[in-house]
Write a protein that holds these residues in place. Structure first.
Motif, PDB file in Angstrom:
ATOM      1  N   GLN A  28      49.669  49.524  48.271  1.00  0.00           N
ATOM      2  CA  GLN A  28      49.403  48.745  47.276  1.00  0.00           C
ATOM      3  C   GLN A  28      47.985  49.182  46.784  1.00  0.00           C
ATOM      4  OE1 GLN A  28      47.746  45.348  49.699  1.00  0.00           O
ATOM      5  NE2 GLN A  28      48.130  43.492  48.000  1.00  0.00           N
ATOM      6  N   ILE A  29      46.997  50.094  47.459  1.00  0.00           N
ATOM      7  CA  ILE A  29      46.122  50.673  46.819  1.00  0.00           C
ATOM      8  C   ILE A  29      46.944  51.565  45.644  1.00  0.00           C
ATOM      9  CG2 ILE A  29      44.177  52.187  47.340  1.00  0.00           C
ATOM     10  CD1 ILE A  29      44.026  50.748  50.273  1.00  0.00           C
ATOM     11  N   PHE A  30      47.451  52.507  46.088  1.00  0.00           N
ATOM     12  CA  PHE A  30      47.505  53.609  44.945  1.00  0.00           C
ATOM     13  C   PHE A  30      48.728  52.519  44.207  1.00  0.00           C
ATOM     14  CE2 PHE A  30      48.226  56.592  48.602  1.00  0.00           C
ATOM     15  CZ  PHE A  30      46.982  57.533  48.261  1.00  0.00           C
ATOM     16  N   ARG A  32      47.835  50.797  42.404  1.00  0.00           N
ATOM     17  CA  ARG A  32      46.329  49.798  41.670  1.00  0.00           C
ATOM     18  C   ARG A  32      45.758  51.162  41.074  1.00  0.00           C
ATOM     19  NH1 ARG A  32      43.607  45.427  45.178  1.00  0.00           N
ATOM     20  NH2 ARG A  32      45.608  44.464  45.544  1.00  0.00           N
ATOM     21  N   THR A  33      46.830  52.058  40.605  1.00  0.00           N
ATOM     22  CA  THR A  33      46.171  53.376  39.986  1.00  0.00           C
ATOM     23  C   THR A  33      47.059  53.872  39.017  1.00  0.00           C
ATOM     24  OG1 THR A  33      47.633  55.004  41.445  1.00  0.00           O
ATOM     25  CG2 THR A  33      45.038  54.705  41.783  1.00  0.00           C
ATOM     26  N   PRO A  34      46.660  55.087  37.999  1.00  0.00           N
ATOM     27  CA  PRO A  34      48.175  54.896  36.806  1.00  0.00           C
ATOM     28  C   PRO A  34      48.790  56.469  37.759  1.00  0.00           C
ATOM     29  CG  PRO A  34      45.301  54.895  36.058  1.00  0.00           C
ATOM     30  CD  PRO A  34      45.536  55.041  37.573  1.00  0.00           C
ATOM     31  N   ILE A  35      49.016  56.537  38.878  1.00  0.00           N
ATOM     32  CA  ILE A  35      49.993  57.561  38.912  1.00  0.00           C
ATOM     33  C   ILE A  35      51.097  56.491  39.605  1.00  0.00           C
ATOM     34  CG2 ILE A  35      49.895  59.028  41.241  1.00  0.00           C
ATOM     35  CD1 ILE A  35      47.469  59.396  41.550  1.00  0.00           C
ATOM     36  N   ARG A  37      53.440  52.380  39.998  1.00  0.00           N
ATOM     37  CA  ARG A  37      53.456  51.203  39.700  1.00  0.00           C
ATOM     38  C   ARG A  37      53.912  49.883  40.963  1.00  0.00           C
ATOM     39  NH1 ARG A  37      54.428  47.585  35.064  1.00  0.00           N
ATOM     40  NH2 ARG A  37      55.387  45.954  36.490  1.00  0.00           N
TER      41      ARG A  37
END
Length: 159
Positions: A28-30, A32-35, A37
């Protein structure tokens, strides 16, 4: 009364659920990053895993007889009265847990047709956590009561 075993089914399941929860939250955390979806189901899955882990964890605490208690007054009583007091408390708790099992069962039946928002299952799976947790707690209370009886019957007289 002998000390509880180090590992139990409740503790193992709660630990596995905790590890899975960490994985879902990290996803869930990752997400929310551009890396990466992130999948939409992670928020709901994290809540469900947390609830299951909590109920199974409560059963593990009950197995270890590790719940919070204010026993300073009970510890002043003679051992025989203390045994009676703790037995009465466990019997009341047994009745309460039996009632909570009944409520959990009715809730699972009531929510069996409610479809989860993002997970491919019904809400009954979430509410089954309380039912399963309370059944495990009931099992541990009964074992503790039977163990207490065995201790009182087989205790060697002190000289």
């Amino acid at each position: 009364m002998k000390p509880p075993r180090t590992y139990s089914i409740e503790g193992i399941i709660a630990s596995i659920l905790f590890i899975v929860l960490i994985g879902v939250v990290l996803l869930q955390i990752f997400g929310r990053t551009p890396i990466l979806r992130g999948p939409v189901w992670t928020e709901e899955a994290a809540r469900w895993i947390w609830v299951w882990m909590a109920f199974i964890g409560i059963a593990e605490v009950e197995r270890q007889d590790g719940q919070l208690k204010m026993a300073f007054l009970a510890e002043m009583l003679p051992e025989k009265f203390r045994l009676v007091l703790y037995t009465l408390i466990d019997l009341v708790f047994l009745g309460l847990v039996g009632h909570l099992i009944w409520i959990g069962y009715k809730t699972v039946l009531r929510t069996a047709n409610n479809i989860s928002v993002t997970l491919p299952t019904t809400d009954a799976v979430l509410y089954a956590s309380a039912l399963v947790g309370f059944v495990l707690i009931l099992h541990r209370i009964i074992r503790r009561l039977l163990g207490r009886r065995d201790v009182s019957v087989t205790r060697e007289p002190t000289l």
